[in-house]
Motif scaffolding. Structure first.
Motif, mmCIF file in Angstrom:
data_model
loop_
_atom_site.group_PDB
_atom_site.id
_atom_site.type_symbol
_atom_site.label_atom_id
_atom_site.label_comp_id
_atom_site.label_asym_id
_atom_site.label_seq_id
_atom_site.Cartn_x
_atom_site.Cartn_y
_atom_site.Cartn_z
ATOM 1 N N PHE A 74 28.876 57.945 37.945
ATOM 2 C CA PHE A 74 27.798 58.619 37.224
ATOM 3 C C PHE A 74 26.473 58.130 37.784
ATOM 4 O O PHE A 74 26.284 56.932 37.996
ATOM 5 C CB PHE A 74 27.864 58.303 35.730
ATOM 6 N N ASP A 75 25.547 59.065 38.034
ATOM 7 C CA ASP A 75 24.200 58.708 38.470
ATOM 8 C C ASP A 75 23.183 59.484 37.654
ATOM 9 O O ASP A 75 23.346 60.686 37.412
ATOM 10 C CB ASP A 75 24.012 59.021 39.959
ATOM 11 N N LEU A 76 22.133 58.786 37.240
ATOM 12 C CA LEU A 76 21.021 59.363 36.497
ATOM 13 C C LEU A 76 19.781 59.217 37.361
ATOM 14 O O LEU A 76 19.334 58.103 37.632
ATOM 15 C CB LEU A 76 20.831 58.637 35.165
ATOM 16 N N LEU A 77 19.237 60.343 37.832
ATOM 17 C CA LEU A 77 18.042 60.342 38.664
ATOM 18 C C LEU A 77 16.847 60.626 37.764
ATOM 19 O O LEU A 77 16.839 61.626 37.049
ATOM 20 C CB LEU A 77 18.128 61.423 39.737
ATOM 21 N N THR A 78 15.846 59.768 37.796
ATOM 22 C CA THR A 78 14.662 59.949 36.959
ATOM 23 C C THR A 78 13.436 60.046 37.852
ATOM 24 O O THR A 78 13.209 59.184 38.700
ATOM 25 C CB THR A 78 14.507 58.773 35.971
ATOM 26 N N PHE A 79 12.650 61.106 37.656
ATOM 27 C CA PHE A 79 11.446 61.336 38.446
ATOM 28 C C PHE A 79 10.230 60.837 37.681
ATOM 29 O O PHE A 79 10.165 60.944 36.455
ATOM 30 C CB PHE A 79 11.268 62.819 38.760
ATOM 31 N N ASP A 80 9.242 60.325 38.413
ATOM 32 C CA ASP A 80 7.986 59.874 37.827
ATOM 33 C C ASP A 80 7.257 61.082 37.241
ATOM 34 O O ASP A 80 6.966 62.051 37.950
ATOM 35 C CB ASP A 80 7.133 59.190 38.891
ATOM 36 N N ASP A 81 6.965 61.014 35.948
ATOM 37 C CA ASP A 81 6.457 62.160 35.185
ATOM 38 C C ASP A 81 5.385 62.998 35.857
ATOM 39 O O ASP A 81 5.530 64.193 36.020
ATOM 40 C CB ASP A 81 5.905 61.697 33.836
ATOM 41 N N SER A 82 4.299 62.404 36.232
ATOM 42 C CA SER A 82 3.145 63.213 36.605
ATOM 43 C C SER A 82 2.959 63.423 38.099
ATOM 44 O O SER A 82 2.200 64.293 38.499
ATOM 45 C CB SER A 82 1.881 62.583 36.031
ATOM 46 N N VAL A 83 3.639 62.638 38.932
ATOM 47 C CA VAL A 83 3.328 62.707 40.354
ATOM 48 C C VAL A 83 4.511 63.038 41.258
ATOM 49 O O VAL A 83 4.323 63.253 42.447
ATOM 50 C CB VAL A 83 2.692 61.382 40.847
ATOM 51 N N GLU A 84 5.721 63.104 40.733
ATOM 52 C CA GLU A 84 6.895 63.312 41.577
ATOM 53 C C GLU A 84 7.508 64.685 41.315
ATOM 54 O O GLU A 84 7.670 65.085 40.167
ATOM 55 C CB GLU A 84 7.927 62.211 41.311
ATOM 56 N N TYR A 85 7.844 65.397 42.392
ATOM 57 C CA TYR A 85 8.446 66.720 42.270
ATOM 58 C C TYR A 85 9.462 66.925 43.393
ATOM 59 O O TYR A 85 9.391 66.292 44.445
ATOM 60 C CB TYR A 85 7.378 67.820 42.294
ATOM 61 N N LEU A 86 10.428 67.806 43.157
ATOM 62 C CA LEU A 86 11.469 68.092 44.143
ATOM 63 C C LEU A 86 10.893 68.737 45.395
ATOM 64 O O LEU A 86 10.022 69.605 45.310
ATOM 65 C CB LEU A 86 12.516 69.035 43.558
#
Length: 185
Positions: A74-86
């Motif tokens: 299992f992996d949970l990927l979390t992006f930085d709210d305001s500055v990170e995008y795919l």
């Protein structure tokens, strides 16, 4: 739909890209682009399940779980709210479904998850795919299918920043030509 027709909305002008013909139960997350987290269960030869968490002005929302979350990993990927995008999605798909997947953002890379390394031990043909969309706002959602309780295929929606009907291209002779064709998707 046509790119050059001004009466279409932004959602109508998206490109729908996919890894293979969808089989099983199709799912669609079109227009959901502000990804906060991706949850993945996987094992040595497959992606068992995937779920997305999105941010909006109303808070967070969760997609359905696509597939059965019963993989060995299992992996949970979390992006930085305001500055990170795919900015990219890549992977490997085969006759039995999605074997591997990776994600890239403007800050870092995640994966690969699922099949890693040599693919010589597989009994079916594997095909690699890569979708790069570096501009913020280009990514406009996921779509895919589930078959036999696992992720069979995955694709993306992208929003081009230019219309194909007004794109200038340079020829080998450095002569500018105008593309005036109407492309439908």
């Amino acid at each position: 739909m046509y790119f050059s027709d001004e009466k279409h909305t932004k959602m109508d002008k998206m490109l729908k890209l996919g890894t293979k013909p969808m089989q099983g139960s199709n799912w669609d997350e079109r227009g959901k682009s502000n990804v906060a987290q991706i949850l993945i269960t996987h094992q040595k030869t497959m992606i068992n399940s995937i779920q997305f968490v999105y941010r909006s002005h109303k808070g967070v929302s969760h997609s359905k779980i696509y597939g059965e979350p019963d993989g060995l990993n299992f992996d949970l990927l979390t992006f930085d709210d305001s500055v990170e995008y795919l900015t990219s999605v890549a992977g490997v798909c085969g006759d039995d479904g999605l074997a591997s997947i990776s994600f890239g953002t403007n800050k870092r890379s995640f994966g690969p998850f699922g099949a890693i390394g040599t693919y010589d031990t597989f009994k079916f043909v594997l095909k690699e795919f890569t979708y790069n969309f570096e501009h913020e706002g280009s990514f406009q959602g996921f779509h895919g299918s589930v078959k036999n309780s696992r992720v069979f295929a995955i694709g993306i929606y992208v929003q081009p920043i230019m219309s194909f009907s007004t794109l200038d291209m340079m020829t080998d002779d450095d002569q500018s030509i105008q593309l005036d064709a109407k492309y439908s998707f």
